[in-house]
Design a protein around this motif. Structure first.
Motif: not given
Length: 289
Positions: A23-42
Motif C-alpha cells: 500500500g505504501l507504493s500504491l496510489t489511486p492512479d494505480d487502480f485507474t491504469r487499467i484504462v491506459r493499459f487495457p490490453k495488457s491488463v486484460a
C-alpha cells in the motif's frame, strides 16, 4: 503441517505487513491504469482469474495427489498475485506499474472468486467429507481484513505523508520478505521429517502448475502482441502467486494441515523459478544492449 501459533497468528500478521508495505507504493492512479493499459491488463487478468484455476484443476486431475493436496493447490490457484511478483518483475526489467496494477485488481476480484473456487474444490475432491465448508461471507471479511484493509492503510499513509511512505517503502519490503521467509522456513523445519514425503506427493504437481502458468503467460503475451516489458509482467504475475494467503486460508480458515503443504511447497518453488526469471531476463537485456 500442524496449525499452531505460527500459522494462526504470525502468518496472518506477516501477510498484513506485506500488504501494508504494498500500500505504501500504491496510489489511486494505480487502480485507474487499467484504462491506459487495457490490453495488457486484460491479458494478465485472463491468465490469473480464469486460466490459472483451470490449469490448476487440470494438473491435480491428471497428476496423482491426495484430495487434501488437490484442494490445497486449488486454493493456491485461486489466490491473487503476490507482492513478491512486483519485486521480481522490477528486478526482471518488466513493467512494474502493470505488475502492481494486476496485483491490486486481482486482490479485489479474488475476494469474491476464492470462496467460490474453494467450495467447488472441496465438493469435487472431498465429496465424502463435504461437511468441511468455507463460509463465503466470513471468508470475504477475513480476506479483506488481511489484504485490502492494510493496503488501504498503506495508501492512506502515502497520501498523508508521502515522504515518510517513500522512506518506509524499501525497509517494509525487506522486512516483509524476511519475515515471510522465516515463517515458511520455520514451518518447513517443524515438518522436516515429513518433507520428503510432501515433496514426493505434492512437489511434481506444484512444479507443473508453476511452469505451466508461466508458459501460458508467455503464450498469452505473444498472442496479444504485448511489449517485452509487459510480457515479462504477465509471465511473472501468472506464476508468482500469493502463497502466504494460500497458507492462511488452508491453515486458519479451513483448518486442514494437510492442505497447507501444497501452497507452502509452491511458495518455495516460485522463489526458485522467480530467481531464474530475473537471471534470464537480465542476461537477455544485456545481450540486446
Amino acid at each position: 503441517m500442524q496449525t499452531n501459533v505460527l500459522t494462526e497468528v504470525f502468518l496472518p500478521l506477516s501477510l498484513a505487513a506485506i500488504m501494508l508495505g504494498l500500500g505504501l507504493s500504491l496510489t489511486p492512479d494505480d487502480f485507474t491504469r487499467i484504462v491506459r493499459f487495457p490490453k495488457s491488463v486484460a491479458t494478465g487478468l485472463l491468465n490469473q482469474v480464469i486460466l490459472l484455476p483451470v490449469i490448476g484443476f487440470l494438473v491435480v486431475t491428471f497428476v496423482p495427489v491426495s484430495p487434501e493436496l488437490a484442494v490445497g493447490l486449488m486454493v493456491l490457484a485461486a489466490c491473487p498475485g503476490g507482492v513478491t511478483s512486483n519485486l521480481i518483475t522490477h528486478l526482471s526489467r518488466g513493467n512494474t506499474a502493470l505488475s502492481i496494477t494486476l496485483t491490486a485488481i486481482t486482490s479485489v476480484i479474488t475476494i469474491f472468486t476464492i470462496p467460490l473456487i474453494v467450495n467447488l474444490s472441496l465438493s469435487h475432491f472431498m465429496s465424502q467429507t463435504a461437511e468441511i465448508r468455507l463460509p463465503v461471507g466470513t471468508t470475504m471479511i477475513q480476506i479483506f481484513g488481511i489484504t485490502l484493509l492494510p493496503v488501504s492503510i498503506g495508501m492512506l499513509i502515502r497520501y498523508k505523508a508521502p515522504q515518510f511512505a517513500s522512506r518506509a517503502d524499501r525497509p517494509m519490503r525487506i522486512f516483509s520478505a524476511v519475515v515471510f521467509a522465516l515463517i515458511v522456513l520455520a514451518a518447513i523445519l517443524k515438518e522436516r521429517e515429513n518433507l520428503p514425503e510432501y515433496i514426493r506427493t505434492a512437489g511434481l504437481a506444484a512444479l507443473l502448475l508453476n511452469l505451466a502458468t508461466m508458459l501460458i503467460g508467455w503464450i498469452a503475451g505473444l498472442m496479444a502482441g504485448l511489449s517485452t516489458e509487459d510480457k515479462i509482467s504477465v509471465i511473472i504475475e501468472s506464476g508468482i502467486q500469493n502463497g502466504t494467503l494460500g497458507i492462511v486460508i488452508t491453515a486458519t480458515l479451513l483448518k486442514n494441515p494437510a492442505m497447507t503443504v501444497a501452497p507452502a511447497l509452491y511458495s518455495l518453488i516460485m522463489f526458485l523459478t522467480g530467481g531464474l526469471m530475473i537471471f534470464f531476463f537480465n542476461r537477455k537485456h544485456k545481450a540486446i544492449n
